[in-house]
Design an enzyme around this catalytic site. Structure first.
Site, short mmCIF file in Angstrom:
data_model
loop_
_atom_site.label_atom_id
_atom_site.label_comp_id
_atom_site.label_asym_id
_atom_site.label_seq_id
_atom_site.Cartn_x
_atom_site.Cartn_y
_atom_site.Cartn_z
N ASP A 134 0.90 -1.40 -0.16
CA ASP A 134 -0.03 -0.31 -0.35
C ASP A 134 1.06 1.60 -0.02
O ASP A 134 1.70 1.04 0.95
CB ASP A 134 -0.63 0.38 1.22
CG ASP A 134 -2.38 1.10 1.17
OD1 ASP A 134 -2.67 1.35 0.32
OD2 ASP A 134 -2.26 1.55 2.40
N HIS A 153 -9.95 5.28 -0.66
CA HIS A 153 -8.67 5.18 0.65
C HIS A 153 -9.53 5.69 1.25
O HIS A 153 -10.39 6.26 1.56
CB HIS A 153 -7.20 5.70 0.37
CG HIS A 153 -6.47 5.12 -0.82
ND1 HIS A 153 -5.36 4.39 -0.03
CD2 HIS A 153 -6.62 3.99 -2.06
CE1 HIS A 153 -4.59 3.63 -1.31
NE2 HIS A 153 -5.53 3.73 -1.50
P1 13P Z 1 -8.54 4.80 7.03
O1 13P Z 1 -6.88 4.83 8.05
O2 13P Z 1 -8.53 5.67 7.23
O3 13P Z 1 -9.31 3.97 7.35
O4 13P Z 1 -7.38 4.25 5.46
C1 13P Z 1 -6.96 3.51 5.17
C2 13P Z 1 -6.35 3.50 3.75
O5 13P Z 1 -6.46 4.27 2.72
C3 13P Z 1 -4.79 2.89 3.74
O6 13P Z 1 -4.48 3.16 2.18
#
Ligand code: 13P
Length: 279
Positions: free
Chosen positions: A82, A202
């Site tokens: 990610d 996201h």
């Molecule tokens: P949140 O922590 O706001 O749920 O977002 C997670 C995310 O988008 C990781 O890339």
């Protein structure tokens, strides 16, 4: 062996009308609970190693952990990088056994974002794995503002990079602890009219649960990333476990108590992304 690529799990989601959770992992306790929850719900899951996870644990270790869990699982499991910010980081993830690479060039000018994302998508596809890109910056709660995705830029980005999934900015922000606000649905409709690529949101924690469900079943959004919501559930369970007995000091004993609450919280999240074909 149920290791899968991002395309393996998102294409059926697009066809059949559901979304797959991209769950932010920080360590063995949460990744193990996420897979147990996905098995209990009978849905695929995307295990994600983001920047703070990688700052804590080296990528080759994370790749081995994800692959071990996938080997044992009865549902498809994607090993996903990610927010990769450099070619070298993406290359290291590929070499560490990841099956999906996200390159985040969303802070870059459009042409540079397209060129760099295409380079990662080409590398991923040559190795038989997937790539996610991001067009339009997704900001942070209490921090940098979002820059909503322009549908025409999204069309160009999808067509020219060849990504398997496209993260968009449509009212979503990372790290939101409540569910106030919500996604800009007209913008999402305009983007999905411009491309056939599965879309990614996201900052899924900040999206109202009802809207997550409706868009999972009725839009091209096929992946919601969720981190904060489950980190809060884990933190609460850990605090209770630590406080329940001041004499306990062995961390394996303490952490065991977090498993069931985290599985239960994750099941609630996964349940909300299901389509009719999964019920
Ligand atoms: P949140 O922590 O706001 O749920 O977002 C997670 C995310 O988008 C990781 O890339």
């Amino acid at each position: 062996m149920t290791l899968a690529t991002l395309a393996d799990v998102l294409q059926p989601a697009l066809r059949e009308g559901y979304a797959v959770a991209g769950l932010v992992t920080l360590g063995w306790e949460d990744m193990r609970a996420y897979v147990a929850a996905a098995e209990a719900e009978g849905v695929p899951v995307i295990l994600q190693a983001g920047p703070s996870c990688r700052a804590h644990t080296p990528l080759p270790v994370l790749g081995a952990m994800f692959r071990h869990l996938a080997d044992q699982a009865s549902v498809p499991v994607v090993a996903h990088l990610d927010h990769g910010y450099t070619f070298d980081e993406c290359r290291e993830a590929l070499d560490s056994g990841f099956t999906s690479l996200m390159f985040d060039g969303s802070r870059l000018p459009l042409d540079e974002n397209i060129a760099k994302t295409k380079e990662i998508a080409d590398m991923a596809h040559a190795a038989g794995i997937s790539c996610e890109g991001e067009i339009g910056f997704v900001g942070y709660s209490g921090g940098e503002d979002s820059a909503g995705t322009d549908p025409e830029e999204a069309r160009r980005f999808a067509a020219e990079t060849g990504v398997d999934a496209m993260a968009i900015s449509a009212g979503n922000v990372h790290l939101q602890e409540n569910k106030e606000g919500g996604l800009d649905e007209p913008r999402i409709r305009a983007i999905e009219a411009a491309t056939n690529v599965p879309l990614v949101i996201h900052g899924g924690s900040g999206v109202p649960v009802a809207q997550r469900g409706l868009l999972s079943r009725g839009s091209a959004i096929c992946k919601f990333n969720v981190g904060t919501e489950l980190r809060m559930a884990f933190g609460e369970a850990l605090r209770a476990a630590v406080n329940s007995d001041p004499a306990r000091f062995d961390r394996v004993t303490i952490l065991k108590d977090t498993h069931e609450p985290l599985v239960a919280a994750t099941r609630r999240v996964l349940e909300g992304f299901k389509g009719e074909s999964q019920c």
